[in-house]
Motif scaffolding. Structure first.
Motif, PDB file in Angstrom:
ATOM      1  N   MET A 198       0.815  -1.306   0.144  1.00 31.48           N
ATOM      2  CA  MET A 198       0.095   0.073   0.116  1.00 31.48           C
ATOM      3  C   MET A 198       0.857   1.179   0.084  1.00 31.48           C
ATOM      4  O   MET A 198       2.039   1.241   0.403  1.00 31.48           O
ATOM      5  N   LYS A 199       0.295   2.549  -0.309  1.00 35.15           N
ATOM      6  CA  LYS A 199       1.141   3.561  -0.512  1.00 35.15           C
ATOM      7  C   LYS A 199       0.236   4.601  -0.276  1.00 35.15           C
ATOM      8  O   LYS A 199      -0.999   4.422  -0.468  1.00 35.15           O
ATOM      9  N   GLU A 200       0.912   5.967  -0.129  1.00 26.07           N
ATOM     10  CA  GLU A 200       0.302   7.146  -0.039  1.00 26.07           C
ATOM     11  C   GLU A 200      -0.176   7.648  -1.356  1.00 26.07           C
ATOM     12  O   GLU A 200       0.582   7.121  -2.358  1.00 26.07           O
ATOM     13  N   ASP A 201      -0.760   8.751  -1.607  1.00 27.50           N
ATOM     14  CA  ASP A 201      -1.201   9.242  -2.805  1.00 27.50           C
ATOM     15  C   ASP A 201       0.099   9.451  -3.667  1.00 27.50           C
ATOM     16  O   ASP A 201      -0.251   9.374  -4.861  1.00 27.50           O
ATOM     17  N   ASP A 202       0.938  10.319  -3.029  1.00 26.05           N
ATOM     18  CA  ASP A 202       2.026  10.902  -3.740  1.00 26.05           C
ATOM     19  C   ASP A 202       3.204  10.005  -4.083  1.00 26.05           C
ATOM     20  O   ASP A 202       4.280  10.647  -4.040  1.00 26.05           O
ATOM     21  N   GLU A 203       3.162   8.727  -3.648  1.00 21.41           N
ATOM     22  CA  GLU A 203       4.076   7.760  -3.868  1.00 21.41           C
ATOM     23  C   GLU A 203       4.022   6.746  -4.682  1.00 21.41           C
ATOM     24  O   GLU A 203       3.024   6.561  -5.496  1.00 21.41           O
ATOM     25  N   ASP A 204       5.161   6.391  -5.286  1.00 24.69           N
ATOM     26  CA  ASP A 204       5.146   5.335  -6.333  1.00 24.69           C
ATOM     27  C   ASP A 204       5.984   4.134  -5.895  1.00 24.69           C
ATOM     28  O   ASP A 204       6.919   4.172  -5.075  1.00 24.69           O
ATOM     29  N   ILE A 205       5.576   2.982  -6.323  1.00 22.33           N
ATOM     30  CA  ILE A 205       5.797   1.652  -5.445  1.00 22.33           C
ATOM     31  C   ILE A 205       6.311   0.832  -6.666  1.00 22.33           C
ATOM     32  O   ILE A 205       5.839   0.557  -7.482  1.00 22.33           O
TER      33      ILE A 205
END
Length: 127
Positions: free
Chosen positions: A101-108
């Motif tokens: 899972m990630k936050e809105d401004d992150e890329d995984i």
């Protein structure tokens, strides 16, 4: 040809009869036969035989090992539950590591050679 086979068979039967008659005269033989039959019954045939006893002891050992593994797993899970209840950052850490899972401004970026180091429980669904 048949007569010759019959003669050979008759000689063998006479010989066996003579042997059995000699053995029957021995007084200890009947006790030996009963003892051998009892040992076979007690050792292998009966439901509560020595053979079954050893198999049951082996199964008890396997089940005891399973109990120890499940107890260790239970203790580990209890520690994780305590950690999740006391530390709100732990939930975020598990969500990022296990479920990506990630936050809105992150890329995984997930690489194929990366394997999660934590074990997923058997009844935990990954979506």
């Amino acid at each position: 040809m048949n007569y010759e086979l019959f003669c050979i068979f008759a000689k063998i039967m006479k010989r066996l009869k003579h042997i059995f008659e000699r053995l029957y005269r021995l007084p200890w033989l009947k006790y030996a036969v009963v003892t051998v039959i009892a040992v076979i019954l007690i050792g292998f045939v009966d439901e509560s035989s020595v053979w079954h006893h050893f198999k049951n002891q082996e199964r008890i050992g396997e089940l005891q090992d399973e109990i120890n593994r499940q107890t260790a797993r239970y203790k580990h899970d209890q520690q994780q539950i305590k950690m999740l209840n006391s530390n709100p950052k732990a939930i975020e850490k598990i969500a990022r590591e296990r479920y990506f899972m990630k936050e809105d401004d992150e890329d995984i970026f997930v690489f194929s050679g990366d394997h999660p180091q934590t074990l997923l429980s058997e009844n935990e669904a990954v979506e």
